[in-house]
Design an enzyme around this catalytic site. Structure first.
Site, PDB file in Angstrom:
ATOM      1  CE  LYS A 191       4.609   1.587  -3.750  1.00  0.00           C
ATOM      2  NZ  LYS A 191       5.684   1.761  -2.767  1.00  0.00           N
ATOM      3  CG  HIS A 197       0.178   2.303  -4.039  1.00  0.00           C
ATOM      4  ND1 HIS A 197       0.683   1.339  -4.885  1.00  0.00           N
ATOM      5  CD2 HIS A 197       0.698   2.041  -2.808  1.00  0.00           C
ATOM      6  CE1 HIS A 197       1.452   0.512  -4.200  1.00  0.00           C
ATOM      7  NE2 HIS A 197       1.478   0.915  -2.939  1.00  0.00           N
ATOM      8  CB  SER A 241      -0.959  -0.411  -1.346  1.00  0.00           C
ATOM      9  OG  SER A 241      -0.778  -1.003  -0.070  1.00  0.00           O
TER      10      SER A 241
END
Length: 427
Positions: A273, A242, A214
């Site tokens: 996310k 991610h 990340s």
């Protein structure tokens, strides 16, 4: 010494011994005051180092354009993990409202007592389908998923082999397990092979890596990792926080991007996310593993169930991705546009073709000052410094979203150029 002096000395000693102690409340106050002083010194050292992390206050919903307390007008947001723009997608929001009305605000219980609703099982089924794995278990966060996995799976006769730059939640999760721990150099397949050779006497071995790291946006060399795992009889785990939702042709993640979905055995990821951005994490993998986690994983057993509105939002986000890959495919061109324009302007951008675009600056104070100046120009970014990243590796981490337009990206680049010239970063 005379007898009289000896008696007087003894009396003084006895009086000192019998003197009443300070009241407990006074002793407690002294302890708190000493602790406060130590804490204040530590905080002052953080400020002096330029690594103080202030929390800006957003006064609007999350999205490519936000409102920030103390700033006028709309601000372009380039540092959220809202990769697909689903945090405020009308269908995702409505699904949360519907779940709130139908299932309430929360369960007031852990899953195995009275905290499992049909919507929880439905979401787990859809996530397993999305990742093409046998089963799924939900957690309050991916931090909890990482904290709850390794302790259950790996025992004292086993070994874990972990990339040295893995996320903090992976590191903490590994610390909870009793397996032998070996750390290999970042994305270094030669060093990983050496660690595999070193641990051949172990009962089970698990290679642990972020799919995407990340802080730098670099992608793990999964084909090489899987090849070594097969050669030496190890399993492969990846954290896909991610990557889930936007990497790979269908947004399935790093394993799809690199063609190894059938060679990666366990995947942890997040709902916080790209998949709506509210909260929650999960593990997908073989059904016996998921069943065992339901019986023994402490963060699962001792944490309240995900609230129905969160489940509703996440379910709709996953359904949108199962139905179409259009949103996921829009990311590549926008990421390339930003990276190319910034490098042409003279900035150093770390990582590869990932929406995480770290603008490398080195100095923590410089990163903080530039981020503040960018906000004055209407661009919301944050400086990252130690201990989030290594000392001397401070940067501003830009994150591209599918919701950004080309005009948004160009405006961000222009603000970077203006601010970079002010601070002598570019000419």
């Amino acid at each position: 010494m005379s007898v009289g002096k000896a008696v007087r000395s003894l009396l003084i000693s006895v009086r000192g011994t019998l003197r009443p102690l300070a009241p407990a409340s006074k002793r407690t106050y002294t302890a708190v005051a000493e602790a406060r002083a130590l804490l204040e010194n530590e905080l002052e050292a953080i400020r002096a180092a330029g690594t103080w992390k202030a929390e800006r206050v957003i006064t609007s919903k999350q999205g490519p354009q936000i409102r920030v307390d103390g700033s006028r007008g709309s601000i372009l947001n380039f540092c959220a993990n809202n990769y697909l723009g689903l945090s405020s997608h009308p269908e995702v929001v409505q699904a949360g409202i519907d779940a709130l009305r139908s299932y309430g605000a929360g369960l007031s219980s852990v899953r195995f007592i009275c905290g499992t609703q049909d919507i929880h099982k439905n979401l787990e089924q859809k996530i397993a389908e999305f990742h093409e794995r046998e089963d799924c278990i939900l957690y309050a966060s991916c931090f909890d998923a990482n904290a709850g996995l390794f302790e259950v799976l790996m025992g004292p006769d086993d070994a874990v082999l972990s990339d040295e730059l893995n996320h903090a939640s992976i590191i903490d999760g590994i610390r909870l397990c009793r397996a032998r721990r070996l750390r290999y150099k970042h994305m270094d397949l030669n060093d990983l092979e050496n660690k595999l050779k070193e641990s051949q006497s172990s009962r089970m071995r698990l290679i642990i890596t972020d799919g995407v790291f990340s802080m730098d946006g670099d992608v793990a060399p999964l084909p090489g990792i899987c090849e070594l795992a097969e050669q030496y009889g190890a399993m492969v785990f990846i954290d896909e926080c991610h990557a889930t939702g936007f990497l790979g042709p269908r947004g399935r993640g790093t394993d799809e991007l690199l063609g190894v979905m059938d060679r990666v055995h366990i995947v942890n990821s997040t709902l916080g996310k790209a998949l709506g951005g509210a909260a929650g994490g999960y593990t997908v993998g073989p059904k016996p593993l998921i069943d065992l986690l339901r019986q023994r994983s402490r963060p699962y057993l001792f944490s309240n169930s995900l609230p129905p509105p969160v489940v509703g939002c996440a379910t709709r986000a996953v359904e949108l991705l199962l139905a179409s890959n259009e949103i996921a495919q829009s990311m590549a061109a926008k990421t390339t546009r930003f990276r190319n324009k910034m490098m042409q302007a003279g900035f150093t951008i770390a990582g590869s073709a990932h929406p995480i675009c770290p603008v490398m600056l080195g100095d923590a104070r410089l990163a903080s000052l530039m981020a503040d100046d960018m906000l004055k120009l209407g661009i919301y970014v944050i400086g990252f410094s130690y201990p989030v990243v290594p000392k001397g590796k401070a940067r501003i981490r830009v994150q591209i979203s599918a919701a950004h337009t080309d005009e948004d990206i160009d405006r961000c680049v222009e603000a970077f150029i203006q601010t970079g010239r002010k601070h002598g970063v570019v000419s």
